[in-house]
Enzyme design. Structure first.
Site, PDB file in Angstrom:
ATOM      1  N   ASP A   1      -2.949   2.286   5.314  1.00 10.67           N
ATOM      2  CA  ASP A   1      -2.323   2.024   4.018  1.00 10.67           C
ATOM      3  C   ASP A   1      -0.913   2.614   3.928  1.00 10.67           C
ATOM      4  O   ASP A   1      -0.569   3.550   4.649  1.00 10.67           O
ATOM      5  CB  ASP A   1      -3.151   2.640   2.888  1.00 10.67           C
ATOM      6  CG  ASP A   1      -4.430   1.877   2.602  1.00 10.67           C
ATOM      7  OD1 ASP A   1      -4.757   0.948   3.369  1.00 10.67           O
ATOM      8  OD2 ASP A   1      -5.114   2.219   1.620  1.00 10.67           O
ATOM      9  N   ASP A   2      -0.143   2.069   2.978  1.00  4.78           N
ATOM     10  CA  ASP A   2       1.119   2.642   2.484  1.00  4.78           C
ATOM     11  C   ASP A   2       2.319   2.450   3.400  1.00  4.78           C
ATOM     12  O   ASP A   2       3.368   3.058   3.180  1.00  4.78           O
ATOM     13  CB  ASP A   2       0.975   4.138   2.163  1.00  4.78           C
ATOM     14  CG  ASP A   2      -0.059   4.400   1.081  1.00  4.78           C
ATOM     15  OD1 ASP A   2      -0.512   3.429   0.448  1.00  4.78           O
ATOM     16  OD2 ASP A   2      -0.424   5.569   0.875  1.00  4.78           O
TER      17      ASP A   2
ATOM     18  N   HIS B   1      -0.908  -4.496  -0.604  1.00  2.00           N
ATOM     19  CA  HIS B   1      -1.235  -3.179  -1.171  1.00  2.00           C
ATOM     20  C   HIS B   1      -0.365  -2.881  -2.394  1.00  2.00           C
ATOM     21  O   HIS B   1      -0.109  -1.720  -2.715  1.00  2.00           O
ATOM     22  CB  HIS B   1      -1.038  -2.097  -0.093  1.00  2.00           C
ATOM     23  CG  HIS B   1      -1.682  -0.783  -0.409  1.00  2.00           C
ATOM     24  ND1 HIS B   1      -2.947  -0.671  -0.935  1.00  2.00           N
ATOM     25  CD2 HIS B   1      -1.225   0.501  -0.253  1.00  2.00           C
ATOM     26  CE1 HIS B   1      -3.254   0.615  -1.083  1.00  2.00           C
ATOM     27  NE2 HIS B   1      -2.223   1.340  -0.696  1.00  2.00           N
TER      28      HIS B   1
ATOM     29  N   HIS C   1       2.970   0.605  -5.424  1.00  2.00           N
ATOM     30  CA  HIS C   1       1.859   1.560  -5.336  1.00  2.00           C
ATOM     31  C   HIS C   1       1.583   2.257  -6.677  1.00  2.00           C
ATOM     32  O   HIS C   1       1.490   3.486  -6.764  1.00  2.00           O
ATOM     33  CB  HIS C   1       2.143   2.616  -4.257  1.00  2.00           C
ATOM     34  CG  HIS C   1       0.910   3.292  -3.718  1.00  2.00           C
ATOM     35  ND1 HIS C   1       0.281   4.340  -4.353  1.00  2.00           N
ATOM     36  CD2 HIS C   1       0.210   3.085  -2.585  1.00  2.00           C
ATOM     37  CE1 HIS C   1      -0.744   4.748  -3.644  1.00  2.00           C
ATOM     38  NE2 HIS C   1      -0.826   3.988  -2.564  1.00  2.00           N
TER      39      HIS C   1
ATOM     40  N   HIS D   1      -3.861   6.263   7.021  1.00  3.91           N
ATOM     41  CA  HIS D   1      -2.549   5.993   6.430  1.00  3.91           C
ATOM     42  C   HIS D   1      -1.460   6.075   7.495  1.00  3.91           C
ATOM     43  O   HIS D   1      -1.409   7.034   8.257  1.00  3.91           O
ATOM     44  CB  HIS D   1      -2.246   6.995   5.314  1.00  3.91           C
ATOM     45  CG  HIS D   1      -3.153   6.869   4.125  1.00  3.91           C
ATOM     46  ND1 HIS D   1      -4.422   7.384   4.126  1.00  3.91           N
ATOM     47  CD2 HIS D   1      -2.969   6.267   2.925  1.00  3.91           C
ATOM     48  CE1 HIS D   1      -5.000   7.108   2.957  1.00  3.91           C
ATOM     49  NE2 HIS D   1      -4.143   6.436   2.218  1.00  3.91           N
TER      50      HIS D   1
END
Length: 291
Positions: free
Chosen positions: A102-103, A153, A157, A248
């Site tokens: 993620d991210d 995603h 965020h 991540h």
């Protein structure tokens, strides 16, 4: 003497006023919002002083390590309510598992994550932020060219549950989709909410938008910036057939995912020795990842 001082002050005032007008024109010309300006996003093309690499666009909901203590509606509860939309794990009938990240894309860590995956010939699924994909298009393209699958995603965020507006979800998802599609050459059907935070109305909207919501069954907790050994234990100690593993490749400006990179060199061979096969999320779940 007073006249000279007056002229100097007048000249300075005019100069400052001109600079302010230029800044305002810059904002309107690029269609930036007030939040963009406050976050410094309008400065994204300007290099850092002293040759330092610029930090990637920030996580507007806050970093994982300070935010994941909240949990408005457990993903396990939502999965029971929406079994055809939310997925937390794959079938337990085969030793197949999926690594997810993620991210990203984050130029500080994503390239090294990709290097390790290439070294071990392991495919993964990357849930990308639209703001960062837009800032680092070449890195986004490399993820796909290396054989990995990309999911949505959100753009900035945010904490979608705290924001409480379906319109915010739609804007975040659609804006990210517009950035990703020309870079990855498909419209992804995979979505992961920041922090794993959703509520029923948001899931209903994601189903209408034809997204599969991807959670996880094994949390590496690398967002806590643990040691590589601790991250490895969190994964290896909880592994099971059909596992979706959360990791991540990106973080906030103050964060560091170096331990994640080191842990992968322990996790991957360990699980391969146990007979597990790494696959992408859509392969694990037997669902489409593009439309």
């Amino acid at each position: 003497m007073k006249r000279i001082i007056f002229l100097i002050i007048s000249s300075v005032a005019v100069m400052l006023g001109s600079m302010n007008i230029i800044a305002i024109n810059e904002v309107h010309a690029n269609n930036w919002s007030v939040d963009d300006v406050q976050d410094g996003w309008w400065n994204k093309d300007k290099p850092e002083e002293k040759g330092e690499e610029e930090d990637p666009p920030e996580l507007t909901g806050g970093p994982e390590r300070s935010h994941r203590i909240l949990e408005p509606v457990p993903m396990t509860t939502l999965q029971q309510l929406y079994p055809d939309t939310i997925f937390l794990r794959g079938p337990t009938t085969a030793n197949k598992i999926a690594l997810t990240f993620d991210d990203g894309p984050d130029p500080r860590f994503t390239p090294e994550v990709l290097d390790v995956l290439r070294e071990y010939e392991v495919p993964a699924t990357f849930f990308l932020l639209g703001s960062r994909a837009e800032a680092y298009p070449d890195l986004t393209t490399r993820i796909v060219n290396d054989g990995h699958v990309v999911g949505n995603h959100t753009f900035w965020h945010p904490d979608l549950a705290a924001e409480g507006e379906v319109d915010i979800l739609v804007n975040e998802v659609s804006r990210t989709e517009e950035v990703l599609e020309p870079l990855i050459n498909y419209k992804t059907t995979l979505f992961r909410p920041p922090y794993g935070f959703l509520y029923e109305e948001l899931v209903d909207e994601l189903a209408i938008l034809d997204y599969s919501v991807i959670g996880w069954s094994v949390d590496s907790q690398d967002w806590q910036e643990l040691s590589p050994e601790q991250i490895t234990e969190n994964v290896v100690g909880e592994i099971h057939p059909g596992a979706i593993i959360l990791m991540h490749d990106g973080t906030d400006a103050e964060g560091d995912q170096s331990e994640t990179i080191e842990s992968l060199r322990q996790i991957i061979p360990n699980l391969q020795d146990q007979g597990y096969e790494f696959v992408t999320v859509p392969e694990l779940l037997n669902i489409p990842y593009q439309r």
